[in-house]
Each structure stands twice: as C-alpha cells, then as structure tokens.
Design an enzyme around this catalytic site. Sequence first.
Site, mmCIF file in Angstrom:
data_model
loop_
_atom_site.group_PDB
_atom_site.id
_atom_site.type_symbol
_atom_site.label_atom_id
_atom_site.label_comp_id
_atom_site.label_asym_id
_atom_site.label_seq_id
_atom_site.Cartn_x
_atom_site.Cartn_y
_atom_site.Cartn_z
ATOM 1 N N HIS A 233 -0.380 5.072 -13.337
ATOM 2 C CA HIS A 233 0.382 3.854 -13.031
ATOM 3 C C HIS A 233 -0.145 2.633 -13.774
ATOM 4 O O HIS A 233 0.554 1.629 -13.884
ATOM 5 C CB HIS A 233 0.355 3.589 -11.526
ATOM 6 C CG HIS A 233 1.195 4.554 -10.752
ATOM 7 N ND1 HIS A 233 2.415 4.227 -10.214
ATOM 8 C CD2 HIS A 233 1.014 5.865 -10.466
ATOM 9 C CE1 HIS A 233 2.934 5.284 -9.611
ATOM 10 N NE2 HIS A 233 2.099 6.294 -9.745
ATOM 11 N N ASP B 260 -0.935 -5.062 -17.153
ATOM 12 C CA ASP B 260 -0.292 -4.387 -16.037
ATOM 13 C C ASP B 260 0.393 -3.134 -16.556
ATOM 14 O O ASP B 260 1.045 -3.176 -17.599
ATOM 15 C CB ASP B 260 0.765 -5.316 -15.407
ATOM 16 C CG ASP B 260 0.777 -5.244 -13.898
ATOM 17 O OD1 ASP B 260 0.534 -4.146 -13.364
ATOM 18 O OD2 ASP B 260 1.027 -6.276 -13.257
#
Length: 476
Positions: A156, A368
């Site tokens: 992720h 991110d």
Amino acid sequence: MSRLIIVSNRVAPISEGGPAAGGLAVGVYDALKETGGMWFGWSGDVLTSGQPQIALEERGAVTFATIGLLRRDYDQYYRGFSNATLWPAFHYRADLVQYDRHEYEGYSRVNAWLAQQLVPLLREDDVIWVHDYHLIPFAQALRAAGVKNRVGFFLHIPFPASQVLLAVPPHRELVQALCAFDLLGFQTRPDLRAFCDYIVNEAGGTTALQPDGLTRIEAFGQTLCAGDYPIGVYPDEIAELAKAGERGKPVRTLKSTLHGRKVIMSVDRLDYSKGLVERFRAFERLLDHAPAQRNKVSFVQIAPPTRADLHAYQDIRLRLEAESGRINGRYAELDWTPIWYIHRQYERAVLAALFRASNVGYVTPLRDGMNLVAKEYVSAQDPGDPGVLVLSRFAGAAQELSGALIVNPLDIDGMADALGTALAMPLAERLARYHDMMAQLRENNVSVWRDRFMRDLGRVSVRQGVSVPPLERAQG
Ligand code: GDG
C-alpha cells in the site's frame, strides 16, 4: 469459486459507519464486502500474558479471524521494525529510520507465528492475498509451513529507490522474501520500476515485461510476476454519502461558523509522511502574499491520532500544534480563525459531507503510496459546483488525477500560488477538471482494483510465476 483470504496486520474494527481512519482498512473492506471470504490478522489487542487465541466472527459474507499480540511482539514487530524502520524508509525518510536487530528478529518471528495460526483455517483452493509492509516474509513463512496455495502481495505504501532501501540493513532478505509470493502488486509504475531496479542492480536478477503487461521476475532462484494496481474508491457511494450529509448538523455548524467565507479542507492520519507542516506554512504564505484572502478563507485540518506511542509521531504532533498556534496568533481576528486544527476522528459520512461543503481539497503528502483522501475528496463534490483538488506530485494518486492542481509539497510558494488559483477558479474550469477526474475514478474503482489483482493472481502458475496463456489482458 475459490475463497478469498485477506491477510493484513490489522483487521479493522468495522462499525456501522464503515472502517475507521486508515487507507488499507477502507480499501480492503470495500474489496471484501462484495466477494465475501475471510479477513485474518491482528485484533488490535495487546496481551501482557497468556497464549493469544484466534477469534472468529461472521458478518454477512465475511469471516473476521483475529488474534491478539503479546506485548513483546507488538513492540518488536509492529512498533519497532514495521513502523520505526520500514515505514520511514519506504517513505524516503532515511533520517528517521531506527534499526534494532532484535526487532527485526521479532518481525520475522511474528510473521512465522501468524502464518502458522492461519494454516489450520485454510482450504486447498483458497487464494491468499497478503497486504502491506508488516507482512513481507508471510509467503516464505506459509511455504515453510507446507502451504501450496496461490499467495499474492499488495504494497500500500511506496516502494523506495534502491539507494534508500539500502538504508534498511536486512534489505536483501526482505526483497528475497518478497520473491516468495506468486504475484506482487504495487500502487504505481514508479514503485514497480523501483522494485525492478533493485532486482536487476542489487540482487543480480532479471525482469521482463510480458505481452500481458505483467513483469516477470527471476531472482534468488524464484520466478514470480509483478504489476501496478492503483487502489481506488467507490466514487458514487461516496457521492451519495456526501449528498446525504449536505444538510446534516456538521455541515450546518461549519457553514454558520464560516459566515460565507471559503474553506480549504485536509484530512490525514497525523503522520510525518503527510507533509502537514509544509502545508500549514503554504497556507500562511497565501495570507502573507495575498492580503485580500485574509478573513475570507479558513483552512480546516482534521488529523486523527495514529501510532501515538512512537517518538516521531509525538514530535510531528508538537510541531503541528506549534505551527497552527503561531499562524493563528499572527493572523486571527476576533471574528476569524485562519486554521482549525482538529486532532480527532470523524465518521466517514461526516468527512464526505465536509469535503462536499469545502472549496478546496488540500492533499499534499511528502510521499504517499496512493492517498485515498484525494480520491474521496473528488468523489464527494457537488457535480454542479465542484471544489478544486490541490494534490502533491508525490502521492500515487497524482499519476491518475490529472485534473488536480499538482504541486511539489516542498515548494511553499508554489503551493500558496496553487491555493490562490484554486480559490479563484471559475466554475467552467472546475467542472471540466471534476468530470475528468470522476471518469477516471469510476473506471478504476475498488472492484476493478481487486478484480485485476485477483485475475492476475489466478493466472500466474503457482511457484513458476509465469502467466498462463491466453493473454487477453489489456495494456494499461
Ligand atoms: C495507506 C497508504 C494508501 C482519515 N481520517 C479519518 C478517516 N480517514 C480515512 C480517509 C481514508 C483513509 O482513512 C486514509 O487513507 P490514505 O490513503 O489517505 O492514507 P493511509 O492511511 O496512509 O493509507 C496510502 C492507502 O493505504 C490505501 O492503499 O492510499 O498511500 O499510506 O479513507 O478517509 N476515516 C474516518 N475518520 C477520520 O477521522 N472514518
């Protein structure tokens, strides 16, 4: 049809309003609630003594299988190696990386132990999908326990450039462990490229792009496949949630406090990777350079607590409190507070409604993997009068959301300019950007993400990593 077994560090407590803060929980739950299956992982309980036992709970088509962690395991595996070593390294914060050999041993030990707990729950044709950096050695551990099922892995968070990964002492063992999976999924192509670069230049392996778009990897005597699978959201579900909350109390309160002023909105777990300090300073710079904006706009930062027992997280909290206090002290007036910094969690539906009520979504992480908030902000907008997304180029979402104003989160002036542009953007341009981004979000929603990964995992022939013809997968 084979059963889907999701394995993640934390099985999120699912309340009526959906999962709480955390991108993995949101994405995984959305993916699993449609197909049904089992979700296995840590319950969130830390035990001081005794032998942790698995608890099983059925909810609709999903079985939640959870287990507690002993204090020492929590300290070494979760707090230590996962969050004080891997998290900063994978977010390019080599300066924050702490390494302790005992914690790494704990990390490996807990992975092996968790795998052994899962084995008795498995059926022969189950497909196992492991999530995130806490569980890199999980496939190795399953294989050691004799499991022959297909096992895929999705990361992720970003996969860092080799020179940054080398800062983690057991980097080679970690990449070797990743090669025990049948399929590796990354959020974006740059992440996949960084992984391939390590395979070729540090591990002496090979990578080859196949006609079906998957990359075949040979390294450490293993063959596997890898690809990029950008995680999505359910944009129409979020849009409905946002619309339903339009006249709700939180939005009414916000509007009555604003007295017609514009609002810039940010929502992040309070994490140093999210670029919060830089973001506050860019808002201050906007007020510095554009006096006309003073008393005309407020910036709302919702930042629920996370990993609060780690020093680096206490530090970012203090810095943020200092920044918001300083900036408000400098600019606030009796009837206007420039920054509302709110260190607590809200319900998912409330966030969606607040997104819709705001003029600018301000999402500027330093790094991110994807950033679901960016996608949720766009999804929640009023199709007739949408807000503008200001988005960091270092969020995975920037690879897809070209309708956003893309900024470099280290460029304070550039971000202040983008905020000014967003606040002044005419309706026609806002509409064009919104429709462009919504089309993209609908095309790559969470089901598409899950189905692409599962299809490819079904295709790689177990332990050979070679995708099986016919290859009908579209390039993309
Ligand atoms: C990781 C990766 C990747 C936030 N505050 C509240 C709340 N949230 C929800 C948001 C969003 C989720 O948490 C956060 O997801 P992000 O993607 O923005 O960030 P991470 O938590 O760091 O997630 C990330 C993601 O995994 C998925 O692959 O995109 O890059 O770091 O859904 O809305 N939810 C509630 N209350 C809050 O106060 N209910």
